[in-house]
Enzyme design. Structure first.
Site, PDB file in Angstrom:
ATOM      1  N   LYS A  35       0.774  -1.277  -0.004  1.00 15.99           N
ATOM      2  CA  LYS A  35       0.080  -0.271   0.007  1.00 15.99           C
ATOM      3  C   LYS A  35       0.744   1.198   0.084  1.00 15.99           C
ATOM      4  O   LYS A  35       0.452   2.351  -0.717  1.00 15.99           O
ATOM      5  CB  LYS A  35      -0.994   0.044   1.274  1.00 15.99           C
ATOM      6  CG  LYS A  35      -1.805   1.155   1.438  1.00 15.99           C
ATOM      7  CD  LYS A  35      -2.753   0.910   2.413  1.00 15.99           C
ATOM      8  CE  LYS A  35      -2.196   0.527   3.804  1.00 15.99           C
ATOM      9  NZ  LYS A  35      -1.574   1.932   4.535  1.00 15.99           N
ATOM     10  N   THR A  36       1.635   1.409   0.965  1.00 15.88           N
ATOM     11  CA  THR A  36       2.763   2.670   1.040  1.00 15.88           C
ATOM     12  C   THR A  36       3.348   2.843  -0.210  1.00 15.88           C
ATOM     13  O   THR A  36       3.538   3.939  -0.713  1.00 15.88           O
ATOM     14  CB  THR A  36       3.759   2.345   2.167  1.00 15.88           C
ATOM     15  OG1 THR A  36       3.201   2.278   3.337  1.00 15.88           O
ATOM     16  CG2 THR A  36       4.530   3.776   2.563  1.00 15.88           C
ATOM     17  N   ASP A 219      -4.653   8.015   3.636  1.00 13.13           N
ATOM     18  CA  ASP A 219      -4.334   6.394   3.990  1.00 13.13           C
ATOM     19  C   ASP A 219      -5.016   5.994   5.164  1.00 13.13           C
ATOM     20  O   ASP A 219      -5.319   6.575   5.948  1.00 13.13           O
ATOM     21  CB  ASP A 219      -2.479   6.369   4.259  1.00 13.13           C
ATOM     22  CG  ASP A 219      -2.179   4.911   4.449  1.00 13.13           C
ATOM     23  OD1 ASP A 219      -2.878   4.089   3.845  1.00 13.13           O
ATOM     24  OD2 ASP A 219      -1.132   4.795   4.841  1.00 13.13           O
ATOM     25  N   GLU A 220      -5.070   4.908   5.279  1.00 12.53           N
ATOM     26  CA  GLU A 220      -5.739   4.053   6.510  1.00 12.53           C
ATOM     27  C   GLU A 220      -7.262   4.729   6.654  1.00 12.53           C
ATOM     28  O   GLU A 220      -7.524   5.102   7.883  1.00 12.53           O
ATOM     29  CB  GLU A 220      -4.900   4.249   7.732  1.00 12.53           C
ATOM     30  CG  GLU A 220      -3.577   3.752   7.633  1.00 12.53           C
ATOM     31  CD  GLU A 220      -3.511   2.407   7.748  1.00 12.53           C
ATOM     32  OE1 GLU A 220      -4.594   1.757   7.637  1.00 12.53           O
ATOM     33  OE2 GLU A 220      -2.389   1.840   7.770  1.00 12.53           O
ATOM     34  N   GLN A 250      -9.115  -4.191   8.470  1.00 14.81           N
ATOM     35  CA  GLN A 250      -8.221  -3.747   9.525  1.00 14.81           C
ATOM     36  C   GLN A 250      -8.736  -2.371  10.487  1.00 14.81           C
ATOM     37  O   GLN A 250      -7.756  -1.692  10.980  1.00 14.81           O
ATOM     38  CB  GLN A 250      -6.863  -3.354   8.874  1.00 14.81           C
ATOM     39  CG  GLN A 250      -6.266  -4.553   8.285  1.00 14.81           C
ATOM     40  CD  GLN A 250      -4.976  -4.256   7.748  1.00 14.81           C
ATOM     41  OE1 GLN A 250      -3.637  -4.319   8.466  1.00 14.81           O
ATOM     42  NE2 GLN A 250      -5.016  -4.370   6.330  1.00 14.81           N
ATOM     43  N   ARG A 602       0.658  -9.659  10.799  1.00 20.96           N
ATOM     44  CA  ARG A 602       1.930  -9.049  10.807  1.00 20.96           C
ATOM     45  C   ARG A 602       2.967 -10.013  10.561  1.00 20.96           C
ATOM     46  O   ARG A 602       4.201  -9.527  10.486  1.00 20.96           O
ATOM     47  CB  ARG A 602       2.083  -8.429  12.368  1.00 20.96           C
ATOM     48  CG  ARG A 602       1.230  -7.279  12.779  1.00 20.96           C
ATOM     49  CD  ARG A 602       0.718  -6.257  11.870  1.00 20.96           C
ATOM     50  NE  ARG A 602      -0.240  -6.374  10.999  1.00 20.96           N
ATOM     51  CZ  ARG A 602      -0.464  -5.906   9.832  1.00 20.96           C
ATOM     52  NH1 ARG A 602       0.416  -4.736   9.486  1.00 20.96           N
ATOM     53  NH2 ARG A 602      -1.595  -5.899   9.141  1.00 20.96           N
TER      54      ARG A 602
END
Length: 723
Positions: A35-36, A219-220, A250, A602
């Site tokens: 994503k980043t 983002d997020e 998430q 994670r």
């Protein structure tokens, strides 16, 4: 050239997201999907297509994520003037620029939780109420919820809610905001609320910001609350070039106001939106992703997607049940010791838990096994007395109306200005309608204060005014001068000589703070105002050091956005994960499930999950029930290479959990249907709220007449059916 770089290094779905230019874009980005990378490449692609860098605004949730994004953009040699920050940092920038319209002073302080509690205590007292009946933490939570929903004190009062608590809350809220205004201070929620109001109420400001930032990236997005949602909408309303990335699976911050509905309803808000799913996972082994997929499919509030592994099989999943938390910690310590001895990197290893208190036993086991570790809970550094003292000096230098800061340092270190004097000055300030700082400046007018004390007050004031001359210079230089000139240095030296400090001394802590200021001067600059903003918006995750050479211990909430080769998740029991507060509330159970999903995803190559049969909480030892999430995830037994000390070998006490559908009774869920009235020998009458048909390990959730909601293992519950 830029386009070829993107084409060579991105998947087809990533390229579609990167090269989308105009109009709303929703990117559903699963964990580990790059994503980043997509966000930074999209920023570069916009510039490649002729967009001015300063016309791009990228918003994320943590300082660390914003810093990583800036570093990646810098490495690509593009976008040097693009605005990349957190929501709160952007709001501070906007509010300082348009302070007059927001009815604030541009040099406002940002109050942390400690300052807020002090103000709430004053507000409760001013409302002729008792903090025992209206605890500051509870009041702040209620006020925060109102602000996140864009309901200021006047709106809440106008709503005319009639119950006693709401009437009292309305008075406290008004008093609290009045105190903040007197101190020229905003709390974290004010930063969002006032910015949202600016964008809503001032069309010219909204158009100016829309013109400045022609392309907005958030983002997020699944973590946005209502205020942040309105800010993002306001910043893109004129041009519609809004790109949001996130993953409903998430969304784990509902307890602090995050609304999963924002991302789920994006296409309704922007009917012409393009939707792109990033489903390839570059992080985790297929075995780990399979467990995560089986778990999260039980949630209803989500967008359907599949986690597609890029890596080949070879992941390891271990699920162990121990007798109690000491055995659990010993098992984790022994497993970690073996991993490190076999060459695993401590920096690539982490232990997650649902609540902070669970770290104690693990820490003891790591110490016993000589395993270096870091606890990612860093805001505690800024709550240390000596750090708060020096920061209070800096706050009063920046904002002389900051009464909380002034009261902290006026006699720190001791300079003969006692409570009686402070009380007289405060009374004088209130009678004249001036700040406490201004009242000290006019202390000659107070006959009730002795001449000697007036001299001390003037000396203190002159010291602060002297510091103000250096505000334009490096923060580290000013901080060092404040520390030495204020008397704090000599005071701490004396204190240390009289006490035995086994850990870092207060002097060491101040030295660390000054070093941090020096690093800020070198890397970011901007002066005292920007540094104090940086400190005020500091979060737990910002202290995580990925190159520490230590095992990381943190809550699963802290772990979001991070990744490790080896992940341990402890305490998979009903009442812990899912947390007891979520029992019987479907939406909260779904959030707890998402939290476990975040923890699982994670892990890159190894996942170890533990639980215990008995656990001591608040001094009381109880039998536990295995978490329903274990069974939902379809965890299967597998061979293990995990060591047990021979003297502690428990044979069958350490077992894998298995999901065996052949044992599921088809009649149980009908016998204990939702809503059925049952009786328990200890807890009395209750109604069934949930039934999790897990065969021999089936769990029933009952709401009893007492109001308690309890999960019980059916085979031990001994329930009687009443109707």
């Amino acid at each position: 050239m830029m386009k070829r770089f993107a084409a060579e290094n991105l998947t087809e779905s990533q390229q579609r997201a990167v090269w989308h230019k105009d109009g709303p874009l929703l990117v559903i980005a699963g964990p580990g999907s790059g994503k980043t990378r997509v966000i930074t490449n999209r920023l570069a692609a916009l510039i490649n297509q002729g967009v001015t860098p300063s016309g791009i605004c990228a918003i994320t949730f943590t300082n660390k994520a914003a810093e990583e994004m800036r570093n990646r953009v810098f490495a690509m040699n593009v976008g040097g003037t693009a605005h990349i920050s957190t929501f709160h940092s952007l709001c501070v920038k906007i509010l300082r620029q348009f302070a007059q319209a927001a009815d604030i002073s541009p040099d406002f302080s940002i109050y942390n939780e400690t300052d807020q509690k002090n103000c709430v205590k004053e507000a409760v007292k001013a409302a002729d109420l008792d903090t025992k009946n209206f605890p500051p933490a509870r009041i702040l939570e209620a006020i925060s919820r109102l602000k996140n929903n864009l309901q200021d004190a006047a709106d809440f009062q106008a709503a005319g809610i009639g119950d006693y608590f709401s009437q009292c809350l309305s008075k406290i809220y008004r008093n609290y905001q009045k105190i903040l205004k007197q101190n020229n201070a905003l709390d974290f929620d004010d930063l969002l609320l006032k910015t949202a109001f600016l964008l809503r109420d001032f069309q010219d400001i909204r158009r100016q910001l829309n013109e400045k930032f022609r392309y907005l990236m958030v983002d997020e997005y699944q973590d946005t609350n209502h205020a942040q949602y309105q800010i993002a909408r306001g910043l893109s309303l004129e041009h519609g070039n809004i790109c949001v990335t996130g993953d409903p699976d998430q969304s784990i911050y509902g307890w602090r106001g995050a609304d999963i509905g924002n991302i789920l309803a994006f296409e309704k808000d922007w009917p012409n939106a393009t939707v792109i799913k990033l489903e390839e996972n570059f992080r985790s082994m297929p075995e780990i992703l399979d467990v995560a997929d089986k778990l999260i499919i039980a949630n209803k509030s989500r967008k359907l997607k599949k986690l597609l592994p890029v890596k080949s099989a070879g992941g390891e999943i271990v699920v162990r049940c121990l007798d109690d938390e000491q055995d659990e910690a010993a098992f984790v310590g022994a497993f970690l010791r073996q991993l490190l001895d076999s060459g695993e990197n401590a920096s690539q290893t982490a232990v997650f838990y649902r609540v902070n208190s669970m770290s104690r036993a693990i820490e003891e086991a790591l110490i016993e096994n000589r395993i270096p570790y870091q606890v990612v809970r860093g805001v505690e550094f800024y709550n240390r007395r000596e750090i708060r003292d020096i920061l209070a000096y800096l706050r009063i230098i920046m904002n002389s109306a900051d009464e909380q800061a002034l009261l902290r340092i006026i006699n720190t270190p001791a300079r003969g200005i006692g409570d009686t004097t402070i009380g007289r000055i405060s009374t004088y300030a209130a009678s004249k309608g001036i700040s406490l700082y201004e009242a000290i400046r006019k202390c000659d007018a107070l006959d009730s204060i002795p001449a000697g004390t007036k001299a001390k007050l003037k000396k203190f004031l002159n010291t602060i005014e002297g510091f103000k001359k250096d505000v334009a210079g490096p923060v580290a230089v000013l901080m060092d001068k404040v520390f030495k000139t204020s008397g704090l240095y000599e005071s701490l030296k004396t204190e240390i000589a009289e006490e035995d400090y086994s850990k870092a001394s207060p002097l060491d802590n101040v030295a660390e703070l000054i070093s941090a200021a020096g690093k800020f001067d070198q890397q970011q600059g901007g002066g005292l105002v920007d540094f104090m903003q940086h400190i005020a918006l500091f979060s737990d995750t910002d202290t995580y050091d990925s190159q520490s050479g230590k095992v990381s211990l943190m809550t699963m909430h802290c772990a979001k956005g991070l990744e490790f080769d080896n992940v341990f998740i402890i305490g998979l029991e009903q009442g812990i994960l899912p947390h007891e507060r979520s029992m019987g509330i479907a939406s909260e159970i779904e959030e707890e499930r998402r939290l476990f999903f975040v923890g699982i995803t994670r892990a890159k190559k190894r996942l170890c999950i533990t639980l215990s049969r008995h656990r001591t909480i608040y001094g009381r030892t109880s039998m536990t029930i295995a978490s329903q999430f274990l069974f939902e995830a379809g965890l299967q037994p597998q061979s293990s290479t995990v060591p047990q000390k021979e003297s502690e070998d428990k044979g069958d006490d350490s077992v894998y959990y298995e999901r065996d559908y052949s044992q599921v009774s088809p009649d149980s869920s009908q016998t204990f249907a939702i809503g059925r009235l049952v009786s328990h020998k200890k807890f009395g009458l209750g109604r069934v709220k949930e039934f999790h048909n897990l065969g021999d390990n089936s769990i029933i959730v009952i709401q009893f007449k007492s109001g308690q909601v309890k999960p019980l293992m059916l085979k031990y519950a001994d329930l009687s059916i009443i109707e």
